[in-house]
Design a protein around this motif. Structure first.
Motif, PDB file in Angstrom:
ATOM      1  N   MET A 157       2.348   2.004  -3.353  1.00  0.00           N
ATOM      2  CA  MET A 157       1.650   2.725  -4.217  1.00  0.00           C
ATOM      3  C   MET A 157       1.464   4.273  -3.866  1.00  0.00           C
ATOM      4  O   MET A 157       1.009   5.043  -4.782  1.00  0.00           O
ATOM      5  CB  MET A 157       0.141   2.076  -4.320  1.00  0.00           C
ATOM      6  N   ALA A 158       1.464   4.261  -2.463  1.00  0.00           N
ATOM      7  CA  ALA A 158       1.110   6.078  -1.947  1.00  0.00           C
ATOM      8  C   ALA A 158       2.552   6.566  -2.445  1.00  0.00           C
ATOM      9  O   ALA A 158       1.985   7.885  -3.055  1.00  0.00           O
ATOM     10  CB  ALA A 158       0.960   5.857  -0.373  1.00  0.00           C
ATOM     11  N   ALA A 184      -8.872   5.411  -4.606  1.00  0.00           N
ATOM     12  CA  ALA A 184      -8.333   4.820  -3.238  1.00  0.00           C
ATOM     13  C   ALA A 184      -8.896   3.582  -2.963  1.00  0.00           C
ATOM     14  O   ALA A 184     -10.023   3.168  -3.592  1.00  0.00           O
ATOM     15  CB  ALA A 184      -8.747   5.997  -1.896  1.00  0.00           C
ATOM     16  N   LEU A 185      -8.329   2.876  -1.954  1.00  0.00           N
ATOM     17  CA  LEU A 185      -9.020   1.295  -1.772  1.00  0.00           C
ATOM     18  C   LEU A 185      -9.758   1.326  -0.320  1.00  0.00           C
ATOM     19  O   LEU A 185      -9.389   1.844   0.542  1.00  0.00           O
ATOM     20  CB  LEU A 185      -7.750   0.421  -1.658  1.00  0.00           C
ATOM     21  N   TYR A 195      -4.028  16.205   0.125  1.00  0.00           N
ATOM     22  CA  TYR A 195      -4.032  14.773   0.326  1.00  0.00           C
ATOM     23  C   TYR A 195      -2.741  14.378   0.730  1.00  0.00           C
ATOM     24  O   TYR A 195      -2.695  13.413   1.212  1.00  0.00           O
ATOM     25  CB  TYR A 195      -4.406  14.177  -1.114  1.00  0.00           C
ATOM     26  N   HIS A 252      -2.029  12.150   4.496  1.00  0.00           N
ATOM     27  CA  HIS A 252      -1.100  10.933   4.242  1.00  0.00           C
ATOM     28  C   HIS A 252       0.209  10.901   5.206  1.00  0.00           C
ATOM     29  O   HIS A 252       0.213  10.133   6.039  1.00  0.00           O
ATOM     30  CB  HIS A 252      -0.970  10.411   2.832  1.00  0.00           C
ATOM     31  N   LYS A 254     -11.448   9.203  -5.696  1.00  0.00           N
ATOM     32  CA  LYS A 254     -10.966  10.388  -4.522  1.00  0.00           C
ATOM     33  C   LYS A 254     -11.712  11.625  -5.099  1.00  0.00           C
ATOM     34  O   LYS A 254     -12.052  12.152  -6.144  1.00  0.00           O
ATOM     35  CB  LYS A 254      -9.386  10.709  -4.859  1.00  0.00           C
ATOM     36  N   ASN A 300       2.363   7.281  -6.083  1.00  0.00           N
ATOM     37  CA  ASN A 300       1.192   8.058  -6.386  1.00  0.00           C
ATOM     38  C   ASN A 300       1.686   9.658  -6.212  1.00  0.00           C
ATOM     39  O   ASN A 300       1.323  10.597  -6.926  1.00  0.00           O
ATOM     40  CB  ASN A 300      -0.128   7.831  -5.791  1.00  0.00           C
ATOM     41  N   GLU A 331     -11.588   3.147   5.003  1.00  0.00           N
ATOM     42  CA  GLU A 331     -10.391   3.007   4.078  1.00  0.00           C
ATOM     43  C   GLU A 331      -9.338   1.927   4.308  1.00  0.00           C
ATOM     44  O   GLU A 331      -8.835   1.946   5.498  1.00  0.00           O
ATOM     45  CB  GLU A 331      -9.873   4.429   4.084  1.00  0.00           C
ATOM     46  N   GLU A 369       0.906  -1.090   0.024  1.00  0.00           N
ATOM     47  CA  GLU A 369      -0.086  -0.097   0.088  1.00  0.00           C
ATOM     48  C   GLU A 369       0.891   1.350   0.094  1.00  0.00           C
ATOM     49  O   GLU A 369       0.650   2.142  -0.681  1.00  0.00           O
ATOM     50  CB  GLU A 369      -0.953   0.059   1.209  1.00  0.00           C
ATOM     51  N   ALA A 425      -6.626   1.934   2.086  1.00  0.00           N
ATOM     52  CA  ALA A 425      -5.180   2.563   1.816  1.00  0.00           C
ATOM     53  C   ALA A 425      -5.793   3.848   0.828  1.00  0.00           C
ATOM     54  O   ALA A 425      -6.656   3.792  -0.165  1.00  0.00           O
ATOM     55  CB  ALA A 425      -4.162   1.730   0.827  1.00  0.00           C
ATOM     56  N   PRO A 426      -5.176   5.108   1.145  1.00  0.00           N
ATOM     57  CA  PRO A 426      -5.669   6.119   0.268  1.00  0.00           C
ATOM     58  C   PRO A 426      -5.128   6.263  -1.105  1.00  0.00           C
ATOM     59  O   PRO A 426      -5.777   7.451  -1.767  1.00  0.00           O
ATOM     60  CB  PRO A 426      -4.995   7.371   1.397  1.00  0.00           C
ATOM     61  N   PHE A 427      -4.336   5.553  -1.356  1.00  0.00           N
ATOM     62  CA  PHE A 427      -3.797   5.573  -2.818  1.00  0.00           C
ATOM     63  C   PHE A 427      -4.281   4.220  -3.443  1.00  0.00           C
ATOM     64  O   PHE A 427      -3.874   3.192  -2.766  1.00  0.00           O
ATOM     65  CB  PHE A 427      -2.314   5.973  -2.979  1.00  0.00           C
ATOM     66  N   GLY A 428      -4.534   4.066  -4.621  1.00  0.00           N
ATOM     67  CA  GLY A 428      -4.884   2.979  -5.335  1.00  0.00           C
ATOM     68  C   GLY A 428      -3.989   2.768  -6.570  1.00  0.00           C
ATOM     69  O   GLY A 428      -2.881   3.292  -7.026  1.00  0.00           O
TER      70      GLY A 428
END
Lengths: 258, 164
Positions: free
Chosen positions: A45-46, B147-148, A142, A146, B162, A49, B136, A42, B138-141
């Motif tokens: 990917m974060a 997001a997931l 965002y 995070h 998002k 991104n 949530e 995860e 994961a905030p990024f997919g």
């Protein structure tokens, strides 16, 4: 004609755009170094991104700088064909990834600043900058959420994660003051309402940091001696190595495309 | 008997707007609010689009898709312009787009993409069972726009577009 180096036709606005684009590009590149090495799928990917958003923000600013400069350069020329001394990014963003706590502390420091900066820029008298900022500020908010959630998890976690987070905050703190200093050639842009005065963001940034660090059970460092020089092109040893990797292909095979 | 020909500008808008998003084929660029304007200037079709996320790699593919579709419809090679202002937000998505996303299994962004407090939870109904018991993961997919999440009621994981 292919070349390995460009000279930018500089104006205050072009320099201003390049400095901010360089911040986003260099931090985006640093984060991309985590690809294949992140602590979890995860987070992989974060970080990728966030890197993608930053490189996208850099591209938009470089493309606008190319329009303003009107010298036939494009966004790739600015990224790949300028020497280290021509980069005006903050020293903070070129600092190595370190452990995960260092990457997260760097991200919190930068995103908390960029969040305020893009929001201020959204009110720019320059319609292109205002439009770019309106898009980037949402992404940056965002990123900040995070990174701040991670810093809180690390600080308020185990003795080991707390110690690493505290060490990361202390180690990077001397690089934070540079964010709030405008270069002398930006005064006219501030005066014209095109660029925000970064000095006005210092107190709100400190307040945001105080809130996050308190939640993370980490101390807000005392303001002591501060590093600077990035905006003037005087970088730490780390930027040259980063650029050597990033620019290698265009330097070795000028004009290469695919 | 043939029906009256559709005016060419309306047809151009329909053809360009029907180009699917390469990462969300259930949505068109008109649904997403990416298509801003179409014109025919001196015989050349001009299409204005607006970028979505700064780092979205689909924009180049979308421009190529527009050129292919418009040429195939007989308009000749169009010019595709990028328009930055006003900046795109998820508020530009149509109600039909939100419905299509939900039916596809992706939770659409809540309407009115206002700034939320930094640590406030986002209430998001499950696109499959409608339960509000979601969380949530994961905030990024897999793409810049998603997001997931997962639903604690029906136990299904789902993606969330998002709110930006």
């Amino acid at each position: 004609m292919s070349t390995t180096s460009i000279t930018v036709r500089e104006t205050p606005l072009v320099r201003f755009l390049l400095r901010r684009a360089d911040d986003a590009l260099i931090l985006g590149h640093r984060l991309s170094e985590w690809c294949g090495r992140a602590p979890s799928m995860e987070e992989e990917m974060a970080l990728a991104n966030i890197a993608l958003d930053l490189i996208g923000q850099a591209r938009a600013l470089y493309a606008y700088a190319a329009d303003v400069e009107a010298a036939g350069h494009d966004e790739d020329d600015f990224a790949y064909l300028r020497p280290e001394r021509a980069f005006g990014n903050l020293l903070l963003v070129e600092q190595p990834n370190g452990d995960f706590a260092v990457t997260i502390a760097r991200q919190v420091f930068f995103s908390a600043f960029a969040d305020l900066w893009w929001r201020a820029l959204a009110g720019s008298a320059d319609p292109t900058l205002a439009a770019l900022a309106a898009r980037a500020e949402k992404e940056t908010a965002y990123h900040l959420r995070h990174a701040a959630e991670w810093l809180i998890r690390l600080g308020d976690g185990t003795a080991e994660s707390h110690a690493r987070a505290a060490a990361a905050v202390e180690a990077l703190w001397p690089f934070t003051s540079e964010m709030f200093e405008a270069e002398p050639d930006e005064a006219a842009l501030v005066e014209a309402g095109i660029a925000p005065d970064p000095a006005t963001l210092r107190d709100p940034w400190r307040a945001a940091l105080a809130e996050i660090l308190a939640e993370a059970t980490l101390a807000l460092p005392e303001s002591g001696w501060m590093q600077k020089g990035g905006r003037q092109g005087r970088h730490s040893e780390h930027l040259g190595r980063l650029l050597a990797e990033m620019q290698h292909l265009q330097r070795s095979y000028p004009g290469a495309s695919w | 008997m043939v029906s009256a020909p559709e005016p060419s500008l309306a047809r151009l808008r329909r053809v360009a707007g029907a180009v699917p998003d390469p990462e969300l084929p259930v949505l068109t660029i008109a649904d997403l609010g990416i298509l801003r304007d179409v014109r025919i200037v001196g015989g050349t079709a001009e299409i204005d689009i607006t970028p979505t996320y700064s780092g979205c790699p689909a924009m180049a593919e979308i421009a190529a898709g527009i050129i292919r579709a418009v040429e195939a419809a007989g308009f000749g090679r169009p010019r595709v312009n990028t328009v930055l202002s006003p900046a795109w937000t998820t508020d530009f998505m149509t109600a039909a787009a939100r419905r299509a996303l939900r039916e596809y299994g992706i939770a659409p962004p809540p309407e009115a993409a206002a700034r939320r407090p930094r640590f406030a939870a986002l209430p998001l109904p499950c696109p499959r069972c409608g339960s509000a018991e979601t969380e949530e993961l994961a905030p990024f997919g897999a793409t810049a726009c998603k997001a997931l999440w997962r639903c604690r009621a029906c136990r299904e994981p789902f993606e969330h577009f998002k709110c930006h």
